[in-house]
Motif scaffolding. Structure first.
Motif, PDB file in Angstrom:
ATOM      1  N   SER A  42      22.839  16.736  41.814  1.00 23.47           N
ATOM      2  CA  SER A  42      22.332  17.566  42.911  1.00 23.47           C
ATOM      3  C   SER A  42      23.240  17.342  44.112  1.00 23.47           C
ATOM      4  N   ARG A  43      23.031  18.124  45.165  1.00 24.95           N
ATOM      5  CA  ARG A  43      23.885  18.034  46.341  1.00 24.95           C
ATOM      6  C   ARG A  43      23.062  17.961  47.613  1.00 24.95           C
ATOM      7  N   GLY A  44      23.703  17.493  48.665  1.00 23.98           N
ATOM      8  CA  GLY A  44      23.075  17.472  49.969  1.00 23.98           C
ATOM      9  C   GLY A  44      24.065  17.882  51.037  1.00 23.98           C
ATOM     10  N   ILE A  45      23.544  18.459  52.126  1.00 24.08           N
ATOM     11  CA  ILE A  45      24.357  18.856  53.274  1.00 24.08           C
ATOM     12  C   ILE A  45      23.799  18.151  54.496  1.00 24.08           C
ATOM     13  N   LEU A  46      24.628  17.329  55.150  1.00 24.30           N
ATOM     14  CA  LEU A  46      24.205  16.601  56.338  1.00 24.30           C
ATOM     15  C   LEU A  46      24.889  17.185  57.564  1.00 24.30           C
ATOM     16  N   TYR A  47      24.086  17.602  58.533  1.00 27.70           N
ATOM     17  CA  TYR A  47      24.582  18.095  59.810  1.00 27.70           C
ATOM     18  C   TYR A  47      24.284  17.029  60.863  1.00 27.70           C
ATOM     19  N   ALA A  70      16.051  26.127  61.133  1.00 30.26           N
ATOM     20  CA  ALA A  70      15.624  24.987  61.946  1.00 30.26           C
ATOM     21  C   ALA A  70      16.787  24.106  62.370  1.00 30.26           C
ATOM     22  N   ALA A  71      17.907  24.180  61.662  1.00 32.50           N
ATOM     23  CA  ALA A  71      19.004  23.233  61.895  1.00 32.50           C
ATOM     24  C   ALA A  71      19.505  23.220  63.338  1.00 32.50           C
ATOM     25  N   PRO A  72      19.829  24.356  63.951  1.00 29.86           N
ATOM     26  CA  PRO A  72      20.369  24.298  65.315  1.00 29.86           C
ATOM     27  C   PRO A  72      19.424  23.655  66.326  1.00 29.86           C
ATOM     28  N   ALA A  73      18.150  24.006  66.287  1.00 32.75           N
ATOM     29  CA  ALA A  73      17.194  23.456  67.251  1.00 32.75           C
ATOM     30  C   ALA A  73      17.020  21.958  67.050  1.00 32.75           C
ATOM     31  N   LEU A  75      19.222  19.854  65.775  1.00 32.22           N
ATOM     32  CA  LEU A  75      20.448  19.191  66.217  1.00 32.22           C
ATOM     33  C   LEU A  75      20.524  19.132  67.741  1.00 32.22           C
ATOM     34  N   GLU A  76      20.174  20.224  68.399  1.00 32.67           N
ATOM     35  CA  GLU A  76      20.208  20.250  69.866  1.00 32.67           C
ATOM     36  C   GLU A  76      19.258  19.221  70.463  1.00 32.67           C
ATOM     37  N   ALA A  77      18.189  18.917  69.744  1.00 33.11           N
ATOM     38  CA  ALA A  77      17.200  17.963  70.239  1.00 33.11           C
ATOM     39  C   ALA A  77      17.609  16.507  69.987  1.00 33.11           C
ATOM     40  N   GLY A  78      18.734  16.306  69.327  1.00 33.05           N
ATOM     41  CA  GLY A  78      19.228  14.951  69.118  1.00 33.05           C
ATOM     42  C   GLY A  78      18.890  14.344  67.777  1.00 33.05           C
ATOM     43  N   ALA A 408       8.278  28.645  67.288  1.00 34.46           N
ATOM     44  CA  ALA A 408       7.890  27.730  66.219  1.00 34.46           C
ATOM     45  C   ALA A 408       8.753  26.472  66.231  1.00 34.46           C
ATOM     46  N   LEU A 409      10.041  26.637  66.430  1.00 37.80           N
ATOM     47  CA  LEU A 409      10.936  25.489  66.428  1.00 37.80           C
ATOM     48  C   LEU A 409      10.728  24.612  67.652  1.00 37.80           C
ATOM     49  N   GLN A 410      10.320  25.212  68.759  1.00 41.13           N
ATOM     50  CA  GLN A 410      10.012  24.405  69.939  1.00 41.13           C
ATOM     51  C   GLN A 410       8.803  23.518  69.668  1.00 41.13           C
ATOM     52  N   LEU A 411       7.842  24.032  68.910  1.00 40.23           N
ATOM     53  CA  LEU A 411       6.689  23.218  68.529  1.00 40.23           C
ATOM     54  C   LEU A 411       7.133  22.017  67.699  1.00 40.23           C
TER      55      LEU A 411
END
Length: 426
Positions: A42-47, A70-73, A75-78, A408-411
């Protein structure tokens, strides 16, 4: 385990199918490959942008979450964002959820032990909800209490595997699990499993005599009809379970014949006959799986619901039910029992949440036609977790409205912040 890396220098370039334009500047993308304890890949992607202490982990039994919104929000949140792509990626014909636990375990072991993340939060979106809750239930069960076989009875000892538990769970537009979902959507009016069209009119939800109205008008079914209908759905799934078990038993008989003394002395033609049947097995074709009365009768699952008639596959489930494709239409007998049978699967969202004690966030999309608000509330109520939160957003299953998606992502981000450490701000 192998890896490849790519850094987003300006938010406009990328590789493969990843939309780097949506990722924060400076995001490093690492592609990882794993071999599970049963030797499947299997594979994984880490941002990650650097310095993250918590990683949010998304996965789905067959869906590609590599470009998950969901990834950008996150990541922006740390927080780092990790997607695990299981062995069954883009192929639900042979999914066995017990084996997917090993895939996800390989990824989480790497994140915890090799990457050094202090905290791991599972993100279950749509069908990913039943996968991550099943994983967490097994991870938090001390050996020797874990499963030792698959739903079909094949040996698979999860007690011997390293299955790291997560520290929190987020469920986003969660449905009850593929088996529970299909138990409510399978068409009980099927008379002959070899005939895609023949229907019992008394059990046909698309028969006007039973309350169906031409879409987009909403239908209305009587309690008496619904009671008969649900019982017939259970009966059909039970028949399909019996068929699956019979096909597996037949294949096992041929495998035993291959191992029996004297097999090598049989004529070559007979050896070939036995060997081919031992290896090939059979696939199950399951006709008409787009028949949940709630698709057309919006008075069902009405609590907080703002959905119109229709399903996540389109506004005409009456036609989709007979069209080629659809959920669970082709499956191996083992996949049917482990994934698609609501009577045999162990991957039930509500069932596995009964063992969840970690912090939980449930975000329901009220226009959703598969993750109903009352079902999500029942899932929420089922968990004994002391720290649990439920929120609602007026959007469809895919959060198609950008503003509602952002809401939703802010929640999610607001829930993560006081519970899990983020990267230190420069």
């Amino acid at each position: 385990m192998t890896e490849q890396k790519k850094i987003t220098p300006d938010g406009t370039s990328g590789v493969a199918l990843i939309d780097f334009a949506a990722l924060p500047v400076g995001t490093e993308t690492t592609i990882l490959s794993f071999i599970a304890d049963d030797n499947a890949g299997s594979r994984g992607i880490l941002y990650a942008r650097g310095g993250e202490r918590t990683v949010v982990v998304g996965s789905h039994p067959r869906g590609d979450m590599m470009q998950h919104y969901a990834a950008p929000a996150v990541l922006e949140a740390g927080y780092a964002f990790y997607v695990h792509l299981p062995r069954s990626l883009n192929n639900d014909v042979d999914i066995e959820h017990e084996r997917l636990v090993l895939d996800l375990a390989a990824g989480l072991s790497h994140l915890r032990n090799e990457r050094g993340f202090e905290k791991i939060v599972l993100l279950g979106n749509s069908g990913g909800a039943s996968m991550v809750t099943f994983y967490q239930q097994q991870a938090t069960t001390p050996p020797p209490g874990r499963l030792t076989d698959t739903a079909s009875g094949d040996p698979l000892d999860l007690n011997a595997a390293d299955i790291p538990a997560a520290d929190g769970v987020v469920l986003l537009a969660a449905h009850p699990g593929q088996g529970s979902f299909l138990l409510n959507a399978i068409d009980p009016s099927v008379i002959d499993e070899d005939d895609a069209v023949l229907a019992d009119p008394e059990l046909d939800m698309y028969n006007p005599a039973n309350g169906f109205r031409p879409l987009p008008e909403a239908s209305k079914y009587s309690e008496e009809f619904l009671e008969r209908y649900r019982a017939a759905q259970h009966a059909r799934v039970a028949r399909l379970d019996a068929k699956a078990h019979a096909l597996i038993a037949e294949q096992k008989r041929y495998k035993e014949q291959m191992q029996a003394p004297g097999f090598a002395d049989l004529p070559q033609e007979e050896q070939a006959y036995i060997t081919r049947r031992a290896l090939a097995g059979q696939h199950m074709i399951v006709h008409r799986t787009e028949a949940n009365p709630a698709y057309t009768d919006t008075s069902l699952h009405a609590w907080k619901s703002t959905r119109p008639p229709g399903s996540i596959l389109g506004p005409r489930p009456d036609q989709i039910n007979y069209a080629r494709g659809g959920f669970g239409r082709i499956a191996t007998p083992r996949a049917w029992l482990s994934t698609w049978s609501g009577l045999s699967t162990r991957a039930s969202t509500a069932g596995n949440l009964k063992a969840l004690h970690e912090p939980l966030l449930v975000v329901n999309f009220t226009r959703d036609s598969v993750g109903f608000a009352d079902d999500n509330k029942a899932q929420f109520d089922a968990t004994p977790a002391q720290d649990k939160t439920m929120d609602f957003v007026d959007t469809d299953h895919f959060a198609s409205d950008p503003a509602k998606r952002k809401e939703a992502l802010q929640l999610v981000v607001d829930w993560l912040a006081p519970r899990f450490p983020a990267a230190s701000k420069a």
